[in-house]
Design an enzyme around this catalytic site. Sequence first.
Site, PDB file in Angstrom:
ATOM      1  N   LYS A 112       0.826  -1.208   0.000  1.00 20.12           N
ATOM      2  CA  LYS A 112       0.000   0.000   0.000  1.00 20.12           C
ATOM      3  C   LYS A 112       0.867   1.268   0.000  1.00 20.12           C
ATOM      4  O   LYS A 112       0.451   2.315  -0.483  1.00 20.12           O
ATOM      5  CB  LYS A 112      -0.923   0.024   1.225  1.00 20.12           C
ATOM      6  CG  LYS A 112      -1.844  -1.178   1.383  1.00 20.12           C
ATOM      7  CD  LYS A 112      -2.803  -1.321   0.222  1.00 20.12           C
ATOM      8  CE  LYS A 112      -3.936  -2.290   0.523  1.00 20.12           C
ATOM      9  NZ  LYS A 112      -3.531  -3.704   0.605  1.00 20.12           N
TER      10      LYS A 112
HETATM   11  C1  LIG Z   1      -4.154  -4.835   0.181  1.00 23.68           C
HETATM   12  C2  LIG Z   1      -3.334  -6.046   0.119  1.00 23.68           C
HETATM   13  C3  LIG Z   1      -3.585  -7.056  -0.819  1.00 23.68           C
HETATM   14  C4  LIG Z   1      -4.722  -6.974  -1.783  1.00 23.68           C
HETATM   15  O1  LIG Z   1      -4.548  -5.960  -2.749  1.00 23.68           O
HETATM   16  P1  LIG Z   1      -5.784  -5.441  -3.613  1.00 23.68           P
HETATM   17  O2  LIG Z   1      -5.274  -4.286  -4.366  1.00 23.68           O
HETATM   18  O3  LIG Z   1      -6.829  -5.041  -2.601  1.00 23.68           O
HETATM   19  O4  LIG Z   1      -6.246  -6.556  -4.455  1.00 23.68           O
HETATM   20  C5  LIG Z   1      -2.739  -8.147  -0.846  1.00 23.68           C
HETATM   21  N1  LIG Z   1      -1.724  -8.274   0.035  1.00 23.68           N
HETATM   22  C6  LIG Z   1      -1.460  -7.325   0.960  1.00 23.68           C
HETATM   23  C7  LIG Z   1      -0.353  -7.526   1.906  1.00 23.68           C
HETATM   24  C8  LIG Z   1      -2.245  -6.179   1.029  1.00 23.68           C
HETATM   25  O5  LIG Z   1      -1.982  -5.240   1.944  1.00 23.68           O
END
Ligand SMILES: *Cc1c(COP(=O)(O)O)cnc(C)c1O
Length: 497
Positions: A112
């Site tokens: 993120k």
């Molecule tokens: C948010 C997240 C995901 C999923 O990503 P999306 O964009 O919501 O599909 C997968 N792994 C981790 C560690 C995340 O923080």
Amino acid sequence: MELLYTSTRGDGKTVSASEAILRGISPDGGLFVPVSVPTPALSLSQMLGLSYQALAFEIMKGYLPDFSDAELKDCIDKAYDDKFSTQAIAPLIKKADALFLELFHGPTLAFKDMALTILPHLMKTAAKKQNIDKEIVILTATSGDTGKAALEGFADVEGTRIVVFFPEDGVSDVQKRQMVTQTGSNTLVVGIQGNFDDAQSGVKQIFTDARLLSRMEEAGFLFSSANSINIGRLVPQIVYYYHAYLQACRMGEIQPGEVLNVVVPTGNFGNILAGCYAKMMGLPLGTLVCASNENKVLYDFFMSGVYDRRREFVTTMSPSMDILISSNLERLLYWAAGEDSLKVRELMHQLAETGCYEITDEMKARLSGFSGGYTSEADTTEAIKRIYLASGYVMDTHTAVAYSVYSRYQRQNPGDDRKAVIVSTASPYKFPADVLKAIDPKYGSIADFQLIQALSSLTATEIPQGIQGLEQRPILHKTVCEKHEMQQVVERFLNLK
Ligand SMILES: *Cc1c(COP(=O)(O)O)cnc(C)c1O
């Protein structure tokens, strides 16, 4: 001609990039999508020598034409600096015969950060362009990682406030502690009695409550979103697919032009959608493998064309993927439906009313570049152990879902000999208990915090800065509320009458 954005549920009206970023979501409930996909000005071989920052500029400028070059460069430089623990920002690592794109070297140890370190700067620039004198209120629902990354990005940013809702019992110890210890006088962190889908629906409802919006307006506030429904998150994520591809070329793993598969551990469909955009822009990507945990609503969707959320929500050890309503899938539907917003509106209406919808055969045919896969908790655990034993490399639980799905994909598609990148979304330090238990049952029921040191010894890596001393930091946020109280909590924080 300037690239504009339109709503997946709209009537064809368009807005500028900066307006789309500021609003987060369209007032009609739809998501903003670019009316066309820009192609980069440079060829792949011309991009080969670029730094992450220079590449980000090349890729993002096509999507943000109303930002001046200087403004965009300034945003990029403020985001991708020494907050990241490696100069490559997102290194591609070869281990045990697989290529891992490590997206977790930012301040909060999850992917993120790749977008949320830049979003506050994009938003502030957008506000200046739109002559907004209001305070921007970021409302965010999190399955664990977005919340902390958004808090880090927006804490003490002048002219903004941020409210984060997380499922009180649905995140890891480390994730929760990262959030409730957040400093910054403009931050509020709230646990809700419910799961991520509840948090996300609650936030969407607040965003589209016309009465509340007019009261906000009067009080000098403007809502926006740091969730992946905001195109200001999606666009920066396209960059690292190029970055991965170019690194694979530089490492001699592929030749420029050769097709590369990618495997993405998926929840809200934001990450993989960015890969899809990269492919539409001309990056030679092959199959986009959408990996799910036991909440396999997307796997079923890609298999059958039926999206059915009417099922039990499973709490897994990859909590950031525990999602039954994947918001960004709406953008893919819009594309698959030939940009027919009426069709999207109809499907989204069905989803809201019945919890289920089915796409047409034509739409299904357009999704052939995707392959859905899912994996059990046991197989995820097994994958962590197998890779560790084979190479000493420790995957986090989300990356392990992707790896496990990819192993099955290889078995089922022996004819596909293209190389693949496993998108690695979190540091194992975010989930030490589950990761270590997978490697050795002796770590059994020991809590997260007691295992951080053990993980450091086992992997001979330094404890990342983001969690050093985390357990000793004071807890600053103690609010817990019911699902139906979310709006009240926001009103109180903003002192709305
Ligand atoms: C948010 C997240 C995901 C999923 O990503 P999306 O964009 O919501 O599909 C997968 N792994 C981790 C560690 C995340 O923080």
